[in-house]
Structures are given as structure tokens and as C-alpha cells.
Design a protein around this motif. Structure first.
Motif, PDB file in Angstrom:
ATOM      1  N   GLU A  15       0.849  -1.183   0.000  1.00  0.00           N
ATOM      2  CA  GLU A  15       0.000   0.000   0.000  1.00  0.00           C
ATOM      3  C   GLU A  15       0.884   1.232   0.000  1.00  0.00           C
ATOM      4  O   GLU A  15       2.030   1.191   0.461  1.00  0.00           O
ATOM      5  CB  GLU A  15      -0.910   0.008   1.221  1.00  0.00           C
ATOM      6  N   LYS A  26      -6.082  -3.390  -2.616  1.00  0.00           N
ATOM      7  CA  LYS A  26      -7.402  -2.992  -3.102  1.00  0.00           C
ATOM      8  C   LYS A  26      -7.262  -2.504  -4.541  1.00  0.00           C
ATOM      9  O   LYS A  26      -6.322  -1.775  -4.866  1.00  0.00           O
ATOM     10  CB  LYS A  26      -7.959  -1.876  -2.229  1.00  0.00           C
ATOM     11  N   THR A  28      -8.910  -0.297  -6.051  1.00  0.00           N
ATOM     12  CA  THR A  28      -9.163   1.138  -6.214  1.00  0.00           C
ATOM     13  C   THR A  28      -8.188   2.010  -5.433  1.00  0.00           C
ATOM     14  O   THR A  28      -8.210   3.220  -5.562  1.00  0.00           O
ATOM     15  CB  THR A  28     -10.599   1.468  -5.759  1.00  0.00           C
TER      16      THR A  28
END
Length: 54
Positions: A15, A26, A28
């Protein structure tokens, strides 16, 4: 490994600004690809002998 060589050690995703590898990102969210590599070495030579004074 010579002085002009480089070697990829590992590649992983995480991330954005994360500290550890994350393999379930994720779709998005923002992410980073981290490439860890090591580069060649430099050999430090001893100083050249100086001429004897006259």
C-alpha cells in the motif's frame, strides 16, 4: 559481482507508504512497487609507494 554489475534482490507491492509487502491490494487504492537491488562494489586500493627522497 563486479563494480559495474547490479542484481535485483526482490520485488514486491505494498500500500502507498506502507512498511511491509502486501499481496492483497485494493483495486481502487494507491499502491507502490518496491524494487530492492544491490550494486557492484568498489575496491579501495592502498596508496602508491612514494619515491625515496634524494
Amino acid at each position: 559481482m563486479g563494480p559495474n554489475d547490479a542484481q535485483i534482490v526482490r520485488i514486491f507491492s505494498r500500500e502507498e507508504e506502507g512498511l511491509i509487502a502486501d499481496f492483497t491490494l485494493k483495486a481502487t487504492g494507491n499502491a507502490e512497487i518496491v524494487v530492492a537491488a544491490k550494486a557492484g562494489h568498489t575496491r579501495i586500493l592502498p596508496p602508491l609507494p612514494q619515491p625515496m627522497p634524494k
